[in-house]
Motif scaffolding. Structure first.
Motif, mmCIF file in Angstrom:
data_model
loop_
_atom_site.group_PDB
_atom_site.id
_atom_site.type_symbol
_atom_site.label_atom_id
_atom_site.label_comp_id
_atom_site.label_asym_id
_atom_site.label_seq_id
_atom_site.Cartn_x
_atom_site.Cartn_y
_atom_site.Cartn_z
ATOM 1 N N ILE A 152 0.864 -1.188 0.000
ATOM 2 C CA ILE A 152 0.000 0.000 0.000
ATOM 3 C C ILE A 152 0.898 1.234 0.000
ATOM 4 O O ILE A 152 1.725 1.406 0.889
ATOM 5 C CB ILE A 152 -0.917 0.034 1.232
ATOM 6 N N ALA A 153 0.743 2.068 -1.002
ATOM 7 C CA ALA A 153 1.462 3.348 -1.053
ATOM 8 C C ALA A 153 0.581 4.416 -0.419
ATOM 9 O O ALA A 153 -0.604 4.510 -0.739
ATOM 10 C CB ALA A 153 1.795 3.728 -2.488
ATOM 11 N N HIS A 154 1.152 5.229 0.463
ATOM 12 C CA HIS A 154 0.387 6.305 1.097
ATOM 13 C C HIS A 154 0.080 7.413 0.089
ATOM 14 O O HIS A 154 -1.023 7.908 0.000
ATOM 15 C CB HIS A 154 1.157 6.868 2.292
ATOM 16 N N ARG A 155 1.091 7.846 -0.639
ATOM 17 C CA ARG A 155 1.012 8.807 -1.751
ATOM 18 C C ARG A 155 0.773 10.256 -1.336
ATOM 19 O O ARG A 155 0.739 11.128 -2.187
ATOM 20 C CB ARG A 155 -0.033 8.374 -2.793
ATOM 21 N N ASP A 156 0.637 10.511 -0.037
ATOM 22 C CA ASP A 156 0.531 11.907 0.387
ATOM 23 C C ASP A 156 1.286 12.123 1.698
ATOM 24 O O ASP A 156 0.795 12.797 2.610
ATOM 25 C CB ASP A 156 -0.930 12.337 0.522
ATOM 26 N N LEU A 157 2.481 11.540 1.756
ATOM 27 C CA LEU A 157 3.342 11.756 2.917
ATOM 28 C C LEU A 157 3.814 13.207 2.923
ATOM 29 O O LEU A 157 4.361 13.686 1.934
ATOM 30 C CB LEU A 157 4.560 10.824 2.867
ATOM 31 N N LYS A 158 3.611 13.897 4.028
ATOM 32 C CA LYS A 158 4.060 15.283 4.179
ATOM 33 C C LYS A 158 4.014 15.646 5.650
ATOM 34 O O LYS A 158 3.398 14.932 6.456
ATOM 35 C CB LYS A 158 3.177 16.236 3.364
ATOM 36 N N ALA A 159 4.665 16.748 5.994
ATOM 37 C CA ALA A 159 4.759 17.148 7.399
ATOM 38 C C ALA A 159 3.386 17.361 8.020
ATOM 39 O O ALA A 159 3.181 17.092 9.214
ATOM 40 C CB ALA A 159 5.607 18.417 7.521
ATOM 41 N N GLU A 160 2.424 17.840 7.222
ATOM 42 C CA GLU A 160 1.077 18.095 7.736
ATOM 43 C C GLU A 160 0.369 16.810 8.153
ATOM 44 O O GLU A 160 -0.577 16.853 8.949
ATOM 45 C CB GLU A 160 0.240 18.818 6.682
ATOM 46 N N ASN A 161 0.799 15.663 7.615
ATOM 47 C CA ASN A 161 0.161 14.385 7.926
ATOM 48 C C ASN A 161 0.941 13.570 8.950
ATOM 49 O O ASN A 161 0.732 12.363 9.080
ATOM 50 C CB ASN A 161 -0.035 13.571 6.642
ATOM 51 N N VAL A 162 1.832 14.231 9.672
ATOM 52 C CA VAL A 162 2.568 13.588 10.763
ATOM 53 C C VAL A 162 2.165 14.285 12.062
ATOM 54 O O VAL A 162 2.339 15.497 12.208
ATOM 55 C CB VAL A 162 4.090 13.678 10.552
ATOM 56 N N LEU A 163 1.609 13.526 12.989
ATOM 57 C CA LEU A 163 1.076 14.073 14.229
ATOM 58 C C LEU A 163 1.812 13.498 15.435
ATOM 59 O O LEU A 163 2.327 12.373 15.383
ATOM 60 C CB LEU A 163 -0.421 13.762 14.364
ATOM 61 N N LEU A 164 1.856 14.275 16.511
ATOM 62 C CA LEU A 164 2.492 13.833 17.746
ATOM 63 C C LEU A 164 1.428 13.262 18.677
ATOM 64 O O LEU A 164 0.524 13.981 19.126
ATOM 65 C CB LEU A 164 3.219 14.994 18.422
ATOM 66 N N GLY A 165 1.526 11.969 18.959
ATOM 67 C CA GLY A 165 0.556 11.312 19.826
ATOM 68 C C GLY A 165 0.760 11.680 21.284
ATOM 69 O O GLY A 165 1.830 12.151 21.689
#
Length: 308
Positions: A152-165
Motif C-alpha cells: 500500500i502506497a500512502h502517496r501523500d506523505l508530508k509534514a502536515e500528515n505527521v502528528l504527535l501522539g
C-alpha cells in the motif's frame, strides 16, 4: 440511527455541540480544528467520560468516487490498527442522506502536528538524533504499509500528515490517497485518469518525478513514498521544502541544494540524496531506508564503545 441534516457545502460549525452515536461509542462534538473542501475535523470527547478526547473527521461524499475513497481509507486504517506510528481509528459510521452520504471517522486525538511543532521552534533546528527519530517513526508506519500484499502506497506523505501522539510517538494520518495500483501507464486514456488522480490527491512539493511525467514510462509504485520521505527529512532538517512544488522541471531535474547550515552528518545528507534519486529504481526501498536511518545511531554506539 442518529441522523443530521446535510450542510449544503458549509462544513464549518456543522456539528459543534451535538452528541452523536458513532459505531459503539457516544461522543460530544466540540470545536472544529481543521477543514478541507468536503471534510472537517473536530475535537470531540467521550460523552460518558468527558476527559477522554478524540479527533472526529466528517466527510461529505457527493459522489461514489469520494465514497469509495473514504471506504478505502477506513479499510487501510483498520488494517493498520494497533500500529504505534499510525493514528488509531476508534470508530466509524456512514450515514445515507439521500443525495449524499456523510462519513464520520473517530480517531485518537493527537495534540499537535509536525508542522506546528516546527513552527513553535522558530529557528531552533532539530539535532540530528531528534530529526532521525521523527523520520524513523514515520518510516515504521510506511514499512507496515509497504509490507502488505500488494504493498500500500500512502502517496501523500508530508509534514502536515505527521502528528504527535499523547504517548510521545510520531504518527502517520490521512489515508485517503492510498493506492495499490502500481503500474506503468502506457495508454493515453489511462494516463489522463491517473494524472487527474495525482493532481487531486497528492501534494506538489512531495510529488515524485514519475508522478509529474507519466511519459517517462516508469512504474508508479510505493517508491513514490520513498521520494516523499526524502522531502520530509529535508523539511525536518532545514525547516523548508527541498522543492517549491510549483516547478515541474525543478523536480524532474532533481534541482535542490543541501544548505550549509544547520550542519548534519554525511550520513544524513546521503540519506536525503538516496531517497531523492530521480529514478524510482535507484531509491532504497523502505527496509533499506530504515537501515540507513538506524546507521548513525549504530555508528555513534560503536564510537562510544571504541573509546572505552
Amino acid at each position: 440511527m442518529w441522523r443530521f441534516n446535510p450542510f449544503g457545502g458549509k462544513v464549518q460549525n456543522g456539528l459543534e455541540g451535538r452528541t452523536i452515536d458513532v459505531g459503539n461509542i457516544k461522543i460530544t462534538v466540540r470545536n472544529a480544528i481543521a477543514q478541507g473542501g468536503f471534510s472537517c475535523v473536530y475535537l470531540a470527547s467521550d460523552a460518558m467520560h468527558p476527559s477522554k478526547q478524540y479527533a472526529m473527521k466528517h466527510i461529505i461524499c457527493n459522489d461514489s468516487e469520494l465514497l469509495d475513497l473514504v471506504m478505502e481509507e477506513i479499510q487501510v486504517m483498520n488494517l493498520l490498527k494497533g500500529h504505534p506510528n499510525v493514528v488509531t481509528l476508534v470508530a466509524h459510521d456512514v450515514f445515507d442522506m439521500g443525495r449524499t452520504k456523510e462519513a464520520l471517522l473517530v480517531m485518537e486525538f493527537c495534540e499537535k502536528s509536525l508542522v506546528s511543532a516546527m513552527e513553535s521552534r522558530g529557528t531552533g533546528y532539530y539535532e540530528e538524533k531528534k530529526a532521525l527519530l521523527i523520520l524513523r517513526d514515520v518510516c515504521n508506519a510506511v514499512f507496515a504499509m509497504h509490507g502488505q500484499s500488494p504493498p500500500i502506497a500512502h502517496r501523500d506523505l508530508k509534514a502536515e500528515n505527521v502528528l504527535l501522539g499523547l504517548d510521545g510517538a510520531w504518527k502517520l494520518c490521512d489515508f485517503g490517497s492510498t493506492s495499490t495500483n502500481h503500474k506503468c501507464f502506457d495508454r493515453p486514456e489511462e494516463m489522463g485518469i491517473e494524472e487527474d488522480i495525482i493532481r487531486k490527491h497528492t501534494t506538489p512539493a512531495y510529488r515524485a518525478p514519475e508522478m509529474w511525467d507519466l511519459y517517462r514510462r516508469e512504474v508508479i509504485s510505493e517508491k513514490v513514498d520513498i521520494w516523499a520521505l526524502g522531502c520530509l527529512l529535508y523539511r525536518i532538517c532545514y525547516f523548508k521544502s527541498a522543492f517549491d512544488g510549483e516547478s515541474k522541471l525543478q523536480i524532474l531535474n532533481g534541482n535542490y541544494r543541501i544548505p550549509e547550515q544547520p550542519k548534519y552528518s554525511a550520513a544524513v545528507t546521503k540519506l536525503i540524496k538516496d531517497m531523492l534519486e530521480a529514478s524510482p529504481n535507484d531509491r532504497p526501498d523502505v527496509t533499506q531506508a530504515r537501515a540507513l536511518i538506524d546507521w548513525p545511531f549504530i555508528s555513534m554506539i560503536l564510537g562510544l564503545v571504541s573509546c572505552k
